[in-house]
Design an enzyme around this catalytic site. Structure first.
Site, PDB file in Angstrom:
ATOM      1  CE  LYS A 172      -2.693  -2.481   3.380  1.00 19.91           C
ATOM      2  NZ  LYS A 172      -2.883  -2.577   4.813  1.00 19.91           N
ATOM      3  N   GLY A 173       2.128   1.091   0.385  1.00 17.63           N
ATOM      4  CA  GLY A 173       2.973   2.255   0.643  1.00 17.63           C
ATOM      5  C   GLY A 173       3.192   3.163  -0.549  1.00 17.63           C
TER       6      GLY A 173
ATOM      7  CD  GLU B 260       7.807  -1.203  -4.024  1.00 18.86           C
ATOM      8  OE1 GLU B 260       7.255  -0.322  -3.354  1.00 18.86           O
ATOM      9  OE2 GLU B 260       7.824  -2.394  -3.688  1.00 18.86           O
ATOM     10  CG  ASP B 261       6.688   2.487  -0.665  1.00 17.07           C
ATOM     11  OD1 ASP B 261       7.063   1.464  -1.269  1.00 17.07           O
ATOM     12  OD2 ASP B 261       6.160   2.450   0.452  1.00 17.07           O
TER      13      ASP B 261
ATOM     14  CG  ASP C  39      14.954  -1.842   3.843  1.00  8.18           C
ATOM     15  OD1 ASP C  39      16.143  -1.560   3.956  1.00  8.18           O
ATOM     16  OD2 ASP C  39      14.261  -2.192   4.813  1.00  8.18           O
TER      17      ASP C  39
ATOM     18  CE  LYS D 195      15.696   2.509   5.455  1.00  6.40           C
ATOM     19  NZ  LYS D 195      15.062   1.768   6.591  1.00  6.40           N
TER      20      LYS D 195
ATOM     21  CB  VAL E 222      11.626   6.858   6.766  1.00  5.31           C
ATOM     22  CG1 VAL E 222      12.974   7.486   7.024  1.00  5.31           C
ATOM     23  CG2 VAL E 222      11.721   5.838   5.637  1.00  5.31           C
TER      24      VAL E 222
ATOM     25  CG  ASP F 186       3.116   0.692   7.536  1.00  4.99           C
ATOM     26  OD1 ASP F 186       3.965   0.428   6.667  1.00  4.99           O
ATOM     27  OD2 ASP F 186       2.658  -0.166   8.301  1.00  4.99           O
TER      28      ASP F 186
ATOM     29  NE  ARG G 204      -0.186   1.870   5.173  1.00  3.15           N
ATOM     30  CZ  ARG G 204       0.784   1.026   4.812  1.00  3.15           C
ATOM     31  NH1 ARG G 204       1.757   1.441   4.045  1.00  3.15           N
ATOM     32  NH2 ARG G 204       0.772  -0.229   5.226  1.00  3.15           N
TER      33      ARG G 204
HETATM   34  C1  PRP Z   1       7.595  -1.951   1.624  1.00  6.50           C
HETATM   35  C2  PRP Z   1       7.785  -1.286   0.268  1.00  6.50           C
HETATM   36  C3  PRP Z   1       8.314  -2.383  -0.587  1.00  6.50           C
HETATM   37  C4  PRP Z   1       9.082  -3.230   0.398  1.00  6.50           C
HETATM   38  C5  PRP Z   1      10.533  -2.908   0.247  1.00  6.50           C
HETATM   39  O1  PRP Z   1       6.361  -2.543   1.655  1.00  6.50           O
HETATM   40  O2  PRP Z   1       6.583  -0.776  -0.237  1.00  6.50           O
HETATM   41  O3  PRP Z   1       7.297  -3.115  -1.212  1.00  6.50           O
HETATM   42  O4  PRP Z   1       8.647  -2.897   1.707  1.00  6.50           O
HETATM   43  O5  PRP Z   1      11.296  -3.651   1.155  1.00  6.50           O
HETATM   44  P1  PRP Z   1      12.433  -4.637   0.682  1.00  6.50           P
HETATM   45  O6  PRP Z   1      13.278  -3.925  -0.307  1.00  6.50           O
HETATM   46  O7  PRP Z   1      13.160  -4.917   1.974  1.00  6.50           O
HETATM   47  O8  PRP Z   1      11.796  -5.872   0.127  1.00  6.50           O
HETATM   48  P2  PRP Z   1       5.708  -3.232   2.942  1.00  6.50           P
HETATM   49  O9  PRP Z   1       5.930  -4.697   2.877  1.00  6.50           O
HETATM   50  O10 PRP Z   1       6.164  -2.515   4.182  1.00  6.50           O
HETATM   51  O11 PRP Z   1       4.161  -3.050   2.700  1.00  6.50           O
HETATM   52  P3  PRP Z   1       3.279  -1.693   2.578  1.00  6.50           P
HETATM   53  O12 PRP Z   1       3.710  -1.011   1.310  1.00  6.50           O
HETATM   54  O13 PRP Z   1       1.867  -2.177   2.511  1.00  6.50           O
HETATM   55  O14 PRP Z   1       3.566  -0.860   3.790  1.00  6.50           O
END
Ligand code: PRP
Length: 186
Positions: free
Chosen positions: A44-45, A100-101, A104, A132, A154, A160, A166
């Protein structure tokens, strides 16, 4: 009690985000021209980023949404990726831009890239708002990057902590008292 009271530091304010998103939109417009790309975003991010980025692209685009779970119940990266919501239309022969947001560990994108490549798109590019690199486990070819950020947890502008924050219009770091103890990973 305001959400803002839980924020220790603002890393990127709303203006900085808006300016960078406008630049990314202009770059994508120049690069994709009339190729009618489909923006594939991950819930959802990425929602606020997708909503702003698509409006900064002055060209025909389609959008599609996927939902994957990459993290367990907390904020630890599990390495497990499950598809909770799949694409609604075929991407065969289409130019795909993954929106993508945050990238990581890269495990989510690593999985998604292979998954989408199997569907015979014409091309796949990646645009992410936040990179990141400190915790990267999989090498990801990021084509368009908004900001590189330090290894801090963050929230805001889609991101979130425990489904909250969010809707903050900026990206910030929470006060330690909010999560209690060691900062969450992710
Ligand atoms: C976040 C983000 C990516 C993922 C990145 O989503 O939107 O999809 O984590 O992390 P990574 O590079 O370590 O795989 P999250 O799973 O937190 O779900 P959300 O977007 O619903 O908050």
């Amino acid at each position: 009690m305001s959400l803002h009271d839980d924020v220790e530091e603002v890393l990127l304010d709303a203006d900085a985000i808006a300016n960078r998103v406008a630049e990314l939109g202009a770059q994508l417009t120049a690069d994709f021209g009339d190729r009618d790309p489909v923006l594939v975003s991950v819930l959802k991010g990425a929602l606020p980023f997708l909503a702003d980025l698509m409006r900064a692209m002055e060209m025909p685009v389609s959008i599609d949404l996927m939902e994957v779970s990459s993290y367990g119940a907390g904020t630890e990266t599990s390495g497990q990726v499950r598809i909770l919501k799949d694409l609604s239309r075929s991407i065969e022969g289409r130019h795909v831009i993954i929106v993508e947001d945050i990238i990581d560990t890269g495990l989510t994108l690593n999985y998604l890239l292979k998954y989408l490549a199997d569907k015979a798109p014409a091309s796949v590019r990646i645009v992410c708002l936040l990179d990141k690199p400190a915790r990267r486990l999989a090498d990801i070819p990021i084509d368009y990057r908004g900001f590189e950020i330090p290894d801090r947890f963050v929230v805001g502008y889609g991101l979130d902590f425990d489904e909250r924050y969010r809707n903050l219009p900026y990206i910030g770091v929470l006060k330690p008292s909010v999560y209690g103890g060691a900062p969450p990973e992710g």
